[in-house]
Motif scaffolding. Structure first.
Motif, PDB file in Angstrom:
ATOM      1  N   GLY A 216      -2.642 -11.848   8.730  1.00 35.06           N
ATOM      2  CA  GLY A 216      -3.120 -11.009   7.218  1.00 35.06           C
ATOM      3  C   GLY A 216      -3.959  -9.943   7.340  1.00 35.06           C
ATOM      4  O   GLY A 216      -3.738  -8.948   6.674  1.00 35.06           O
ATOM      5  N   LEU A 217      -5.208  -9.937   7.863  1.00 41.38           N
ATOM      6  CA  LEU A 217      -6.059  -9.075   7.840  1.00 41.38           C
ATOM      7  C   LEU A 217      -5.540  -7.770   8.542  1.00 41.38           C
ATOM      8  O   LEU A 217      -5.951  -6.808   8.025  1.00 41.38           O
ATOM      9  N   LEU A 218      -4.747  -7.951   9.845  1.00 48.01           N
ATOM     10  CA  LEU A 218      -4.436  -6.820  10.182  1.00 48.01           C
ATOM     11  C   LEU A 218      -3.301  -6.001   9.455  1.00 48.01           C
ATOM     12  O   LEU A 218      -3.211  -4.915   9.168  1.00 48.01           O
ATOM     13  N   ALA A 219      -2.581  -6.657   8.707  1.00 50.85           N
ATOM     14  CA  ALA A 219      -1.537  -5.994   7.692  1.00 50.85           C
ATOM     15  C   ALA A 219      -2.345  -5.769   6.772  1.00 50.85           C
ATOM     16  O   ALA A 219      -1.780  -4.405   6.412  1.00 50.85           O
ATOM     17  N   ILE A 220      -3.394  -6.163   6.012  1.00 53.73           N
ATOM     18  CA  ILE A 220      -4.170  -5.383   5.203  1.00 53.73           C
ATOM     19  C   ILE A 220      -4.680  -4.162   5.540  1.00 53.73           C
ATOM     20  O   ILE A 220      -4.734  -3.122   4.827  1.00 53.73           O
ATOM     21  N   VAL A 221      -5.023  -4.144   6.505  1.00 54.36           N
ATOM     22  CA  VAL A 221      -5.887  -2.922   7.287  1.00 54.36           C
ATOM     23  C   VAL A 221      -4.775  -1.995   7.470  1.00 54.36           C
ATOM     24  O   VAL A 221      -4.988  -0.686   7.138  1.00 54.36           O
ATOM     25  N   ILE A 222      -3.616  -2.284   7.917  1.00 51.08           N
ATOM     26  CA  ILE A 222      -2.513  -1.138   7.846  1.00 51.08           C
ATOM     27  C   ILE A 222      -2.325  -0.776   6.673  1.00 51.08           C
ATOM     28  O   ILE A 222      -1.847   0.496   6.225  1.00 51.08           O
ATOM     29  N   GLY A 223      -2.079  -1.706   5.541  1.00 43.59           N
ATOM     30  CA  GLY A 223      -1.918  -1.459   4.178  1.00 43.59           C
ATOM     31  C   GLY A 223      -2.985  -0.428   3.589  1.00 43.59           C
ATOM     32  O   GLY A 223      -2.379   0.246   2.636  1.00 43.59           O
ATOM     33  N   THR A 224      -4.170  -0.192   4.227  1.00 42.79           N
ATOM     34  CA  THR A 224      -4.995   0.829   3.474  1.00 42.79           C
ATOM     35  C   THR A 224      -4.425   2.118   3.686  1.00 42.79           C
ATOM     36  O   THR A 224      -5.252   2.997   3.106  1.00 42.79           O
ATOM     37  N   ASN A 225      -3.774   2.413   4.766  1.00 41.87           N
ATOM     38  CA  ASN A 225      -3.196   3.759   4.934  1.00 41.87           C
ATOM     39  C   ASN A 225      -2.213   3.998   3.894  1.00 41.87           C
ATOM     40  O   ASN A 225      -1.925   5.226   3.749  1.00 41.87           O
ATOM     41  N   PHE A 226      -1.658   3.196   3.051  1.00 41.76           N
ATOM     42  CA  PHE A 226      -0.507   3.554   2.094  1.00 41.76           C
ATOM     43  C   PHE A 226      -1.014   3.201   0.855  1.00 41.76           C
ATOM     44  O   PHE A 226      -0.325   3.712  -0.122  1.00 41.76           O
ATOM     45  N   MET A 227      -2.093   2.307   0.542  1.00 43.28           N
ATOM     46  CA  MET A 227      -2.443   2.150  -0.725  1.00 43.28           C
ATOM     47  C   MET A 227      -3.984   2.112  -0.862  1.00 43.28           C
ATOM     48  O   MET A 227      -4.719   1.787   0.174  1.00 43.28           O
ATOM     49  N   ASP A 228      -4.488   2.112  -2.332  1.00 48.55           N
ATOM     50  CA  ASP A 228      -5.883   2.000  -2.188  1.00 48.55           C
ATOM     51  C   ASP A 228      -6.633   0.712  -2.423  1.00 48.55           C
ATOM     52  O   ASP A 228      -6.072   0.125  -3.289  1.00 48.55           O
ATOM     53  N   ILE A 229      -7.178   0.139  -1.291  1.00 57.37           N
ATOM     54  CA  ILE A 229      -7.606  -1.258  -0.940  1.00 57.37           C
ATOM     55  C   ILE A 229      -9.144  -1.290  -0.894  1.00 57.37           C
ATOM     56  O   ILE A 229      -9.616  -0.617  -0.050  1.00 57.37           O
ATOM     57  N   PRO A 230      -9.945  -1.822  -1.759  1.00 59.08           N
ATOM     58  CA  PRO A 230     -11.378  -1.770  -1.357  1.00 59.08           C
ATOM     59  C   PRO A 230     -11.800  -2.783  -0.341  1.00 59.08           C
ATOM     60  O   PRO A 230     -11.039  -3.799  -0.014  1.00 59.08           O
TER      61      PRO A 230
END
Length: 740
Positions: A216-230
């Motif tokens: 879950g956390l790795l997917a979120i980290v990758i997602g920060t490159n495509f969307m604004d995540i605090p």
């Protein structure tokens, strides 16, 4: 759903090695992607379409010479040595040398300015600050640049000048993991070991939860490159993913061991556990996910992103629980079965058969329902009282640990210029026309602002490029989290006239607007969540009073949670005990986050406890016996699950980051209040008082409501029927019957 999960359990046992190896391969692949793509969290925690946001855009248009955003800034706050001043030749030379080295060592630095050049020295010349301005935005300043500053301020420190760092560039980030969280995991392991009386079985939920958390956390980290995540989203996802991951695995393993104890084969036990406990896990997870996705109703981008990140972490935990956990169970087989005893744990816990079959707490509550109800409700109501003077805000450097350089800089600036230096307001004055008349009208408005209580200084109005917009800087007497500062903002906005419209912006005004927007959103969100919970529980329990009791219990636990947080963090009680460096406003998005998460968790405990009561009541028609059965069979699981949640959240409460710390504390006490006071005390007590009326549902409503079998009763009936059929058709069994 139960039948589909039952079939899934059968399929998983036949493909256990493929599933386990595939999960590990996925984890490794995501880790490689995350390392290669890097992390790009967004630190924008603003709320669009507010007056401060609109004023900020107008300010940028009128006073910015470039279209891009301004670069990040670092303030180097200095305090001269004893018997020295910052403007002395010796000290000033050291400061200039440090700043020169900072600019020389980093191509991203746009400019540097000494305290003397900026003219910000205090009256006694003992304190002031230099400014380092970057070419890039604050969030894009690299760690290398920060290290360059840290290295070169040793020049001033070695000369005896106290030097601390402040500004828009952060030198300490939100923590998403560390030794403190490890303490929570260790405590969770101990709880599981006592629950299962097996170290091997205790390690399984933690191992599978960590695997799910990693995915879950790795997917979120990758997602920060495509969307604004605090960045704080990572902490929310960590807390939830770890806590629910352990709990969901616990529910399935407990049911698996029960089925083995009843004589079922390993594969059949796994399939039944996946179909029954797995159904409850899916339902529980969906309620948490709905609560988190519901944050989108606030229409605040960073909060919506935070909700999606947390929901994704919970979704992964569900998949791990119903796919990976059964696969590991199939691999382990009888090694974690109920027949395997642990003498060491039995000796430590004093556990024996008599204690296993006892139900002392349930009997105590059922015998004294009125007293338990009054005491439980009374206690939570008293704890809730501070909630009614809750003051929302965002934590600043003043709420950080006294060991951090940001906190030391904050205190130095407060000492030098007063607490209002941290809450500077920018007033944008809009006029209908340009020229001398406009300037005169704005100056007159500036004089009126000076008369507002608690205003320290008001700068002269500066005209913008159009001549119709003016900028005025205001310094209050009080800090950004003080109610008096909020009053100043509202007073200024209230002084607008037909000739001059006053808009207030700046970080302090933006935080105030965000806090007030969240307060409004909280009411709408809470009503939505409570209404959804009531309807859902009516469908599940086929009752009107049981759901009503459940949502009122949720309101009680929510009020007590927020009340306790206000009592400690805002009012300043037991600060040292919980490790808070100072009093502060309550994190403005905390109430909404707590509603979203606590809603899901409280419904989990309600369903696991009351569904067993309903099952017994349907079979016997005895309301009192049903309550005792629910407390005996599900009470221990709810207790273990609640303690695990508390252990995990306590680990996050022990961190130093103020945002993570307060969220960990709120969820820790939220679970304590809800699981142990509401669900295990007030719920059975109130249901005892209600008797059979607790299960009343009008016939017409019963006919139109869908039937949701979250406990998998249909599966068990089918399995029992098949078992009897196989027994009757077994030739050996038939011969035995004839002989009889």
């Amino acid at each position: 759903m139960a039948k589909a999960l039952y079939k899934l359990g059968y399929w998983v046992t036949g493909n256990k090695r493929k599933i386990i190896s595939g999960t590990i391969a996925l984890l490794i692949a995501l880790a490689i992607f995350a390392v290669n793509m890097g992390i790009s969290f967004s630190e924008d925690m603003s709320m669009p379409n507010t007056e401060s946001a609109d004023a900020g855009e107008l300010l940028q248009k009128e006073f910015s010479s470039s279209k891009g955003k301004s670069g990040g800034q670092v303030q180097l706050v200095f305090k001269a040595p004893k018997n020295e001043t910052l403007d002395s030749e010796k000290v000033n030379k050291v400061i200039e040398e440090a700043l020169s080295e900072i600019k020389k060592g980093d191509s991203e630095v746009a400019s540097v300015a000494t305290p003397v050049a900026l003219g910000n020295l205090t009256k006694d010349k003992k304190m002031g600050y230099a400014t380092v301005t970057y070419k890039v935005e604050a969030g894009d300043v690299t760690d290398t640049s920060k290290e360059n500053i840290k290295k070169n301020i040793e020049i001033t420190k070695d000369a005896g000048v106290q030097t601390e760092l402040a500004g828009t560039v952060a030198f300490s980030k939100t923590e998403a993991g560390g030794p403190a969280e490890g303490i929570g995991i260790i405590i969770a392991f101990v709880i599981l070991a006592v629950t299962f009386t097996s170290f091997l079985a205790a390690g399984m939920p933690i191992l599978t939860a960590i695997i799910g958390l990693g995915i879950g956390l790795l997917a979120i980290v990758i997602g920060t490159n495509f969307m604004d995540i605090p960045s704080v989203s990572l902490s929310v996802a960590s807390m939830l993913g770890l806590a629910v991951g352990i709990d969901y695995a616990l529910f399935i393993i407990v049911r698996y061991r029960q089925q083995l104890k009843e004589g079922y084969a390993v594969r059949e036990s796994i399939a039944i556990a996946t179909g029954t406990a797995g159904s409850a896990v899916v339902f529980a997870g969906i309620t948490v996910i709905i609560g988190l996705l519901g944050l989108s109703v606030t229409e605040i981008p960073f909060l919506t992103a935070m909700g999606f990140a947390g929901a994704f972490s919970v979704l992964i935990a569900i998949f791990i629980a119903i796919i990976v956990v059964p696969a590991v169970l199939a691999l382990m087989g009888h090694k974690i079965g109920p027949s395997r005893k642990n003498r060491l744990l039995d000796k430590i816990t004093g556990r024996n058969k008599k204690q296993d079959s006892s139900n002392k707490w349930g009997e105590f509550v059922v015998k004294r329902p009125f007293i338990v109800t009054i005491l439980g409700i009374g206690l939570l109501v008293i704890i809730s009282i501070p909630f009614f003077h809750m003051n929302l805000g965002l934590p600043d450097n003043g709420t950080k640990s006294v060991e951090t350089t940001e906190r030391k800089a904050y205190d130095l600036l407060s000492e030098a210029y007063g607490p209002g230096v941290h809450s500077t307001l920018v007033v944008v004055a809009k006029t209908n026309n340009a020229g001398e008349d406009a300037q005169k009208a704005v100056n007159s408005m500036g004089d009126k602002i000076k008369d507002i209580s608690n205003v320290k200084t008001v700068s002269p109005a500066i005209p913008g490029s159009s001549g119709k917009v003016f900028m005025i800087s205001i310094t209050p007497e009080t800090g950004p989290g003080d109610q008096k500062t909020k009053d100043i903002v509202h007073s200024i906005r209230g002084k607008s006239t037909s000739e001059v419209e006053l808009l207030v912006t700046g970080q302090t005004a933006a935080d105030i607007d965000l806090s007030e927007g969240l307060s409004t959103a909280l009411v709408k969100f809470a009503i939505l969540i409570i209404g959804f919970a009531f309807i859902l529980l009516v469908i599940i329990f086929r009752s009107l009073l049981v759901p009503l009791k459940a949502v009122l219990g949720f309101v009680l636990s929510l009020g007590a949670t927020l009340g306790f947080i206000v009592f400690v963090v805002q009012d300043g009680h037991f600060l040292d005990l919980f490790g808070f460096p100072s009093t502060s406003p309550i994190l403005n998005f905390l109430p909404v986050i707590v509603v979203a998460i606590l809603f899901g968790l409280s419904m989990d405990y309600e369903v696991f406890l009351v569904s067993r009561m309903r099952e017994e009541y349907i079979h016997t028609g005895d309301a009192r016996k049903a309550i005792l059965a629910g407390m005996k069979n599900s009470g221990n699981v709810v207790t273990a699950a609640g303690l695990i949640m508390v252990a995990v959240f306590t680990g996050f409460m022990l961190t130093s980051d103020p945002m993570v710390k307060i969220m960990g504390m709120a969820l820790t006490f939220g679970v304590l209040f809800d699981a142990f006071i509401v669900r295990l005390a007030i719920v059975p007590a109130v249901m005892t008082l209600l008797g059979k009326s607790a299960w009343y549902l009008p016939r017409w409503l019963d006919k139109i409501l869908p039937n949701i079998d979250i406990e998998g009763e249909t599966i068990m009936k089918t399995v029992e029927k098949q078992k009897k059929t196989e027994k009757n058709t077994n030739p050996v069994e038939k011969g035995r019957r004839k002989m009889m």
